[in-house]
Design an enzyme around this catalytic site. Structure first.
Site, PDB file in Angstrom:
ATOM      1  N   TYR A 132       0.727  -0.861  -0.632  1.00 34.83           N
ATOM      2  CA  TYR A 132      -0.123   0.412   0.063  1.00 34.83           C
ATOM      3  C   TYR A 132       0.564   1.617   0.190  1.00 34.83           C
ATOM      4  CZ  TYR A 132      -4.093   2.295  -0.644  1.00 34.83           C
ATOM      5  OH  TYR A 132      -4.870   3.478  -1.035  1.00 34.83           O
ATOM      6  N   ARG A 185      -8.734  10.911  -8.726  1.00 33.21           N
ATOM      7  CA  ARG A 185      -7.643  11.392  -7.640  1.00 33.21           C
ATOM      8  C   ARG A 185      -7.146  10.534  -6.435  1.00 33.21           C
ATOM      9  NH1 ARG A 185      -8.942  11.828  -2.439  1.00 33.21           N
ATOM     10  NH2 ARG A 185      -7.097  10.119  -3.175  1.00 33.21           N
ATOM     11  N   LYS A 203      -6.312  -1.985  -1.481  1.00 34.64           N
ATOM     12  CA  LYS A 203      -7.317  -1.911   0.033  1.00 34.64           C
ATOM     13  C   LYS A 203      -7.195  -2.853   0.104  1.00 34.64           C
ATOM     14  CE  LYS A 203      -7.121   2.041   0.769  1.00 34.64           C
ATOM     15  NZ  LYS A 203      -7.992   3.502   1.626  1.00 34.64           N
ATOM     16  N   GLU A 274     -13.716   4.773  -3.430  1.00 34.82           N
ATOM     17  CA  GLU A 274     -12.284   5.019  -3.244  1.00 34.82           C
ATOM     18  C   GLU A 274     -12.062   6.068  -4.079  1.00 34.82           C
ATOM     19  OE1 GLU A 274     -11.476   3.785  -0.345  1.00 34.82           O
ATOM     20  OE2 GLU A 274      -9.077   4.871  -1.328  1.00 34.82           O
ATOM     21  N   ASP A 275     -10.894   6.787  -3.796  1.00 29.88           N
ATOM     22  CA  ASP A 275     -10.056   7.928  -4.839  1.00 29.88           C
ATOM     23  C   ASP A 275     -10.624   8.420  -5.721  1.00 29.88           C
ATOM     24  OD1 ASP A 275      -8.506   7.900  -2.467  1.00 29.88           O
ATOM     25  OD2 ASP A 275      -7.036   6.257  -4.274  1.00 29.88           O
ATOM     26  N   ASP A 297     -14.228   6.245   1.736  1.00 26.40           N
ATOM     27  CA  ASP A 297     -12.777   5.739   2.758  1.00 26.40           C
ATOM     28  C   ASP A 297     -12.050   6.912   3.060  1.00 26.40           C
ATOM     29  OD1 ASP A 297     -11.085   4.369   4.176  1.00 26.40           O
ATOM     30  OD2 ASP A 297      -9.691   4.725   2.982  1.00 26.40           O
ATOM     31  N   ASP A 298     -12.265   7.889   1.447  1.00 31.35           N
ATOM     32  CA  ASP A 298     -11.111   8.992   1.957  1.00 31.35           C
ATOM     33  C   ASP A 298     -11.972  10.076   2.421  1.00 31.35           C
ATOM     34  OD1 ASP A 298      -9.112   7.937  -0.242  1.00 31.35           O
ATOM     35  OD2 ASP A 298     -11.461   8.400  -1.903  1.00 31.35           O
ATOM     36  N   ASN A 437      -0.612  11.603   0.865  1.00 25.13           N
ATOM     37  CA  ASN A 437       0.029  10.783   0.476  1.00 25.13           C
ATOM     38  C   ASN A 437       0.302  11.058  -0.902  1.00 25.13           C
ATOM     39  OD1 ASN A 437      -0.666   9.394   2.984  1.00 25.13           O
ATOM     40  ND2 ASN A 437      -2.677   9.037   2.556  1.00 25.13           N
TER      41      ASN A 437
HETATM   42  P1  NAD Z   1      -9.003  16.377  -2.706  1.00 23.28           P
HETATM   43  O1  NAD Z   1      -8.765  16.825  -3.847  1.00 23.28           O
HETATM   44  O2  NAD Z   1     -10.491  16.137  -2.242  1.00 23.28           O
HETATM   45  O3  NAD Z   1      -7.679  17.718  -1.677  1.00 23.28           O
HETATM   46  C1  NAD Z   1      -7.534  18.502  -2.319  1.00 23.28           C
HETATM   47  C2  NAD Z   1      -7.372  19.861  -1.815  1.00 23.28           C
HETATM   48  O4  NAD Z   1      -6.490  20.078  -1.157  1.00 23.28           O
HETATM   49  C3  NAD Z   1      -8.501  20.866  -2.489  1.00 23.28           C
HETATM   50  O5  NAD Z   1      -9.387  21.481  -1.549  1.00 23.28           O
HETATM   51  C4  NAD Z   1      -7.547  21.170  -2.386  1.00 23.28           C
HETATM   52  O6  NAD Z   1      -7.868  23.056  -3.353  1.00 23.28           O
HETATM   53  C5  NAD Z   1      -6.802  21.996  -1.802  1.00 23.28           C
HETATM   54  N1  NAD Z   1      -5.666  22.006  -2.355  1.00 23.28           N
HETATM   55  C6  NAD Z   1      -4.377  21.927  -3.181  1.00 23.28           C
HETATM   56  N2  NAD Z   1      -3.583  23.278  -3.982  1.00 23.28           N
HETATM   57  C7  NAD Z   1      -3.649  24.101  -2.287  1.00 23.28           C
HETATM   58  C8  NAD Z   1      -2.300  24.818  -2.192  1.00 23.28           C
HETATM   59  N3  NAD Z   1      -1.596  25.065  -3.022  1.00 23.28           N
HETATM   60  N4  NAD Z   1      -2.793  25.531  -1.224  1.00 23.28           N
HETATM   61  C9  NAD Z   1      -4.006  24.980  -0.429  1.00 23.28           C
HETATM   62  N5  NAD Z   1      -4.870  24.084  -0.373  1.00 23.28           N
HETATM   63  C10 NAD Z   1      -4.231  22.690  -1.934  1.00 23.28           C
HETATM   64  O7  NAD Z   1      -8.130  15.147  -2.100  1.00 23.28           O
HETATM   65  P2  NAD Z   1      -8.606  14.474  -0.570  1.00 23.28           P
HETATM   66  O8  NAD Z   1      -9.134  13.301  -0.808  1.00 23.28           O
HETATM   67  O9  NAD Z   1      -8.703  15.663   0.110  1.00 23.28           O
HETATM   68  O10 NAD Z   1      -7.050  14.126  -0.061  1.00 23.28           O
HETATM   69  C11 NAD Z   1      -5.814  14.997  -0.327  1.00 23.28           C
HETATM   70  C12 NAD Z   1      -4.951  14.368   0.466  1.00 23.28           C
HETATM   71  O11 NAD Z   1      -5.078  14.118   1.519  1.00 23.28           O
HETATM   72  C13 NAD Z   1      -4.204  13.543  -0.655  1.00 23.28           C
HETATM   73  O12 NAD Z   1      -2.723  13.465  -1.043  1.00 23.28           O
HETATM   74  C14 NAD Z   1      -4.360  12.292   0.123  1.00 23.28           C
HETATM   75  O13 NAD Z   1      -3.961  10.437   0.088  1.00 23.28           O
HETATM   76  C15 NAD Z   1      -4.484  12.567   1.504  1.00 23.28           C
HETATM   77  N6  NAD Z   1      -5.151  11.791   2.580  1.00 23.28           N
HETATM   78  C16 NAD Z   1      -4.923  10.877   3.001  1.00 23.28           C
HETATM   79  C17 NAD Z   1      -5.266  10.301   4.469  1.00 23.28           C
HETATM   80  C18 NAD Z   1      -4.707   9.350   5.164  1.00 23.28           C
HETATM   81  O14 NAD Z   1      -3.496   9.521   5.310  1.00 23.28           O
HETATM   82  N7  NAD Z   1      -5.398   8.538   6.260  1.00 23.28           N
HETATM   83  C19 NAD Z   1      -6.551  10.115   3.867  1.00 23.28           C
HETATM   84  C20 NAD Z   1      -7.690  10.225   3.000  1.00 23.28           C
HETATM   85  C21 NAD Z   1      -6.658  11.429   2.281  1.00 23.28           C
END
Ligand code: NAD
Length: 580
Positions: A132, A185, A203, A274-275, A297-298, A437
């Site tokens: 993963y 995504r 997953k 997912e994603d 899950d996200d 991530n």
């Molecule tokens: P998403 O695309 O829905 O959201 C990303 C957000 O970041 C958007 O609101 C965007 O406007 C913002 N953004 C982008 N550039 C930016 C900047 N320069 N300044 C401020 N904000 C900015 O994605 P998501 O599903 O919310 O996931 C975001 C991140 O979180 C990913 O890297 C994902 O891997 C990670 N994530 C981690 C976990 C975990 O660790 N448990 C779980 C889910 C998501």
């Protein structure tokens, strides 16, 4: 009899063109079939060896080799599974990099699932970052180039109108869990199209490894609706459709048809979205959560694992959840899900909903989310408060003085030394969760977080970081890995055959996870239990989720007399079954 006499004859048709008459010609000729005939018994033996769910490789016993017609098809010495595991680890360590280890483990999964899961479970801390995040991110980027053997179901926009037929091609008649993505995504890596299939596969491997969902009852699905990533469409080895993404009503109709097809084929199946890109993630969840057994899950899994981390952090930091001021950097699906679940938890603790929302602030790519902005998507509006607009995170941190900073932006380095120092200046024990991530997208490293806060930070990350030595102390950063949550939630849903997946179930999951964090872990700075205990964690979460399903009337099978025993009994163990 000579070999050519023995080979069966096979008629085939040859197409050609007569140049003098200009006519197309068709001639039927009889050729030797290159595949020799075989008996039903040898076929069955071969199937056993080549089906990853039944294959034991060199561990087939003497009796099985005789009974099943396997004698001679394997090297003579019978090995114990522990010896096979040793061989796997030897090969694993021999590989030069993480991607090669991923390819090796995937090949093992395709060859012998029992051995694969035994190795993954027994060495979860080494294996999780390979099967993963972060390695799965690299594997997705390279998917078309490292492709070996197909796993799961691909449903493309070409299948519109006949998705039920495609689903019927899946050989298993019973499926407990589906993980589905459209690849738009993938982690923080953006639109990877069909390459995103690595995520549902990974997953589901975690569903089995962490919570014992039987591997043959898991179904990874890719909805290939095209990709808008030009570089992928220009890649000759890209494995998906070479067209722009389907959007709007046609897209929604395709997902509807998919959901209908799988819920008809596998009644009660749990669907994990997912994603998907933010807007689709939020709207698909809203569309299906009250119709079928589904969650995202996200949004919800991330929310629960983050809430658990905050509840555990309150035990060391001393500031209860209801008194935290939380600043989210990134305002997408993860931020929305986390904030909504936190608000729910604060309301449970006695806060009015408006006050709870007032404790959560968002910074998106344009700046602080405030009421005067006119460009806000619907999911941000409940968190748009009356405040002067500021453009950047450092200013937001200075003016709001948050107690907690949560990074879900996929912007590497966004938590600068300045930002971290600001938190350290205004809090004894600032909480910083850099959740993006894979590792290359993390808002800061663990080392940076400890360094700029004089080691006072309570830190967790999305992808794993090694322990940090600083000022003579050793800090062990926790990983806010969704794998602490979704496998257990899934097992609880499967055990109770719950009709719906509710926010209350994620609350119960978060509470359960937080209570499993020991004082010893907290003393080292870790707000999650060690990964080695993940099966116990998943079991405890499954029990809490199933209890909630029974309490709320959503379970569709009678409650077992002993839920703990029933949950444990439902968990797959990677041991070879006897065939004789
Ligand atoms: P998403 O695309 O829905 O959201 C990303 C957000 O970041 C958007 O609101 C965007 O406007 C913002 N953004 C982008 N550039 C930016 C900047 N320069 N300044 C401020 N904000 C900015 O994605 P998501 O599903 O919310 O996931 C975001 C991140 O979180 C990913 O890297 C994902 O891997 C990670 N994530 C981690 C976990 C975990 O660790 N448990 C779980 C889910 C998501």
């Amino acid at each position: 009899m000579t070999l050519s006499e023995w080979l069966p004859l096979r008629p085939s048709t040859i197409h050609g063109r007569d140049e003098s008459s200009g006519l197309d010609l068709e001639t039927t000729v009889t050729t030797r079939n290159p595949r020799p005939a075989s008996s039903a018994k040898t076929h069955a033996a071969f199937d056993l060896l080549h089906d990853p769910l039944t294959n034991k490789g060199t561990a087939f016993t003497e009796a099985e080799r005789d009974e099943l017609g396997l004698r001679g098809l394997l090297p003579p010495r019978v090995l114990a599974i522990a010896d096979q595991e040793r061989r796997v680890l030897e090969n694993f360590d021999y590989k030069p990099n993480a991607l090669e280890r991923y390819i090796f483990m995937t090949a093992l999964q395709d060859r012998n699932e029992t051995l694969f899961y035994r190795t993954v479970i027994n060495h979860i801390e080494r294996m999780m970052p390979i099967i993963y995040t972060p390695t799965v991110g690299e594997a997705c980027k390279q998917f078309g180039h490292i492709f070996r053997r197909s796993r799961g179901l691909y449903i493309s926009l070409r299948d519109r109108g006949r998705i039920a037929e495609v689903v019927a091609n899946w050989p298993a008649r019973e499926v407990d869990v589906i993980v589905v993505t459209d690849g738009e995504r993938i982690l923080g890596l953006g639109d990877l199209g069909v390459n995103g299939m690595g995520i549902p596969i990974g997953k589901l491997a975690l569903y089995t490894a962490c919570a014992g969902i039987y591997p043959g009852r898991c179904l990874p699905v890719m909805l290939d609706v095209g990709t808008n990533t030009e570089s992928l469409r220009a890649d000759p080895l890209y494995a998906g459709l070479l067209e722009p993404r389907l959007r709007g009503d046609e897209y929604r109709a395709l997902v509807d048809e998919f959901v209908d097809a799988v819920t008809n084929a596998f009644p009660g199946v749990l669907i994990q979205f997912e994603d998907f890109a933010t807007q689709n993630a939020l709207s698909l969840l809203a569309r299906y959560r009250d119709r079928v057994t589904a969650f995202n899950d996200d949004i919800q899994g991330t929310a629960a694992v983050t809430l658990a981390g905050l509840i555990a952090a309150a035990r060391v930091g001393g500031v209860p959840l209801g008194e935290q001021r939380i600043l989210f950097f990134g305002a997408g699906s993860a931020a929305a899900g986390i904030a909504d679940l936190i608000v729910g938890a604060m309301v449970r603790d006695g806060l009015a909903e408006a006050d709870a929302r007032g404790r959560c602030w968002f910074v998106d790519s344009k700046g602080l989310v405030v009421r005067s902005r006119t460009d806000l998507a619907a999911h941000k509006q409940p968190y748009a408060h009356d405040h002067e607009f500021v453009r950047d995170l450092a200013s937001a941190a200075q003016t709001l003085r948050p107690t907690t900073l949560i990074g879900v932006s996929a912007q590497r380095g966004a938590f600068t030394g300045d930002v971290l120092a600001t938190l350290a200046a205004t809090n004894d024990r600032p909480i910083v969760f850099a959740l993006s991530n894979p590792t290359s997208k993390s808002e800061c490293t663990a080392e940076e977080a400890y360094r700029y806060t004089d080691g006072r930070v309570i830190f967790a990350s999305g992808s794993p970081f090694d322990p940090v030595e600083l000022g003579g102390r050793r800090y062990v950063p926790g990983q806010g890995n969704n794998a602490y949550i979704f496998p257990g939630v899934g097992l609880g849903v499967v055990v109770s055959k719950a009709r719906r997946v509710t926010d209350e179930m994620f609350h119960r999951a978060a509470q359960t996870l937080a209570h499993l964090v020991t004082d010893g872990s907290l003393a080292q700075g870790t707000v999650y239990p060690p990964l080695v205990s993940i099966r116990d964690v998943s079991q405890a979460i499954a029990i809490a989720v199933a209890e909630e399903a029974y309490r709320s009337g959503l379970a569709t099978v009678p409650a077992p007399a002993d839920l703990t025993a029933a949950t444990r009994a439902a968990m797959y163990e990677p041991v070879y079954q006897s065939n004789v």
